[in-house]
Design a protein around this motif. Sequence first.
Motif, PDB file in Angstrom:
ATOM      1  N   PHE A   1      11.648 -11.948 -10.099  1.00 23.27           N
ATOM      2  CA  PHE A   1      10.505 -12.866 -10.035  1.00 23.27           C
ATOM      3  C   PHE A   1      10.241 -13.525 -11.387  1.00 23.27           C
ATOM      4  N   ILE A   2      10.484 -12.744 -12.470  1.00 25.38           N
ATOM      5  CA  ILE A   2      10.305 -13.300 -13.824  1.00 25.38           C
ATOM      6  C   ILE A   2      11.367 -14.364 -14.101  1.00 25.38           C
ATOM      7  N   ASP A   3      12.612 -14.068 -13.663  1.00 24.32           N
ATOM      8  CA  ASP A   3      13.726 -14.985 -13.937  1.00 24.32           C
ATOM      9  C   ASP A   3      13.635 -16.252 -13.077  1.00 24.32           C
ATOM     10  N   ARG A   4      13.183 -16.098 -11.843  1.00 24.79           N
ATOM     11  CA  ARG A   4      13.240 -17.216 -10.886  1.00 24.79           C
ATOM     12  C   ARG A   4      12.058 -18.174 -11.028  1.00 24.79           C
ATOM     13  N   TYR A   5      10.894 -17.664 -11.444  1.00 26.99           N
ATOM     14  CA  TYR A   5       9.675 -18.498 -11.477  1.00 26.99           C
ATOM     15  C   TYR A   5       9.071 -18.462 -12.888  1.00 26.99           C
ATOM     16  N   PRO A   6       9.250 -19.572 -13.624  1.00 25.32           N
ATOM     17  CA  PRO A   6       8.791 -19.578 -15.027  1.00 25.32           C
ATOM     18  C   PRO A   6       7.294 -19.299 -15.179  1.00 25.32           C
ATOM     19  N   HIS A   7       6.494 -19.610 -14.163  1.00 23.99           N
ATOM     20  CA  HIS A   7       5.032 -19.431 -14.314  1.00 23.99           C
ATOM     21  C   HIS A   7       4.596 -18.014 -13.951  1.00 23.99           C
ATOM     22  N   ILE A   8       5.508 -17.177 -13.482  1.00 20.43           N
ATOM     23  CA  ILE A   8       5.177 -15.768 -13.191  1.00 20.43           C
ATOM     24  C   ILE A   8       5.498 -14.948 -14.431  1.00 20.43           C
ATOM     25  N   SER A   9       4.507 -14.226 -14.937  1.00 19.58           N
ATOM     26  CA  SER A   9       4.702 -13.489 -16.195  1.00 19.58           C
ATOM     27  C   SER A   9       4.922 -11.997 -15.962  1.00 19.58           C
ATOM     28  N   THR A  10       4.367 -11.457 -14.883  1.00 18.77           N
ATOM     29  CA  THR A  10       4.494 -10.014 -14.633  1.00 18.77           C
ATOM     30  C   THR A  10       4.671  -9.758 -13.141  1.00 18.77           C
ATOM     31  N   ALA A  11       5.587  -8.852 -12.833  1.00 17.94           N
ATOM     32  CA  ALA A  11       5.735  -8.377 -11.448  1.00 17.94           C
ATOM     33  C   ALA A  11       5.413  -6.890 -11.432  1.00 17.94           C
ATOM     34  N   HIS A  12       4.537  -6.502 -10.521  1.00 13.63           N
ATOM     35  CA  HIS A  12       4.165  -5.100 -10.356  1.00 13.63           C
ATOM     36  C   HIS A  12       4.821  -4.608  -9.062  1.00 13.63           C
ATOM     37  N   ILE A  13       5.766  -3.700  -9.212  1.00 12.53           N
ATOM     38  CA  ILE A  13       6.512  -3.211  -8.048  1.00 12.53           C
ATOM     39  C   ILE A  13       6.161  -1.738  -7.831  1.00 12.53           C
ATOM     40  N   LYS A  14       5.899  -1.383  -6.586  1.00 13.38           N
ATOM     41  CA  LYS A  14       5.753   0.044  -6.255  1.00 13.38           C
ATOM     42  C   LYS A  14       6.699   0.362  -5.109  1.00 13.38           C
ATOM     43  N   VAL A  15       7.496   1.394  -5.299  1.00 15.57           N
ATOM     44  CA  VAL A  15       8.440   1.826  -4.266  1.00 15.57           C
ATOM     45  C   VAL A  15       8.125   3.278  -3.908  1.00 15.57           C
TER      46      VAL A  15
END
Length: 296
Positions: free
Chosen positions: A88-102
Amino acid sequence: MPSLASARYGKDNVRVYKVQKDETTGVQTVTEMTVCCLLEGAIETSYTEADNSVVVATDSIKNTIYIKAKEHPVNPPELYASYLGQHFIDRYPHISTAHIKVVVHRWTRMTVDGAPHPHSFFRDGQETRNVEATVSRAGGIELKSGIVGLTVLKSTGSAFHSFVRDEYTTLPETWDRILSTDVDCAWAWKPFAGTAAVLASVERFDQAWESARDITMKTFALDESASVQNTMYKMCEQILEAVPESESASYSLPNKHYFEVDLSWHKGLKNTGKDAEVYAPQSGPNGLIKCEVVRS
Ligand SMILES: O=c1[nH]c(=O)c2[nH]c(=O)[nH]c2[nH]1
């Protein structure tokens, strides 16, 4: 004048199953997980100005969770969570943080006629293996791994005495009690620079999970427990030692009470103190004891 103080959004409760087929042996291995993915970044205008041009639809986020599970290994979950967040960080320049829970659910291979079955599994408990990945341009990849829902009980080897006694106290001191809890345990890794660094440590994640699980059960069983507090601190100390790459270890443990039942009113039955055999398990209220231990 109100202003948006914080915002994140995404898809929760995405259930994913992946099978790995070994064509030469016919052995299949399965993984089932529940994924949550929330995004942060320059998305304020979607809230304040109805500007959807900054919104990656949560439906697209759900699709991406499946696609990354197809493109990458889902084991260990730390690696999958890192790849997913980094995307998500690489694909969308305006996204700064991805919070993932698995959350990984248990499917344990069946033993049939004394042999491991190639494609049949059973759920041997509600315990899950959990990973939280925070992937950001500023901070790299922060990973927290854990064990949730491992229910344990010891029928002796636990005491609780010498606590504050005052006008609010009714609890008797005990030198021998039942101890039971649902383990919620986590260890946070030192930050990784990127997915390549996570990949370089890939073997450590399963090893750390096994160590934490063994430490939890062995300490629970062997410790002559003075309190939940002291026993959980001993567990944290050992996790920090077993996983040198970790920077903290934490537990959150309910104290699931089992009350003695006085049956002396019935024909003088002795069922308290050293004669206690039949207890009443309580659903609530329960104690809740938490701690986090870091390196000094
Ligand atoms: O291990 C315990 N810690 C407590 O803080 C506590 N409080 C309590 O009532 N029982 C227990 N047991």
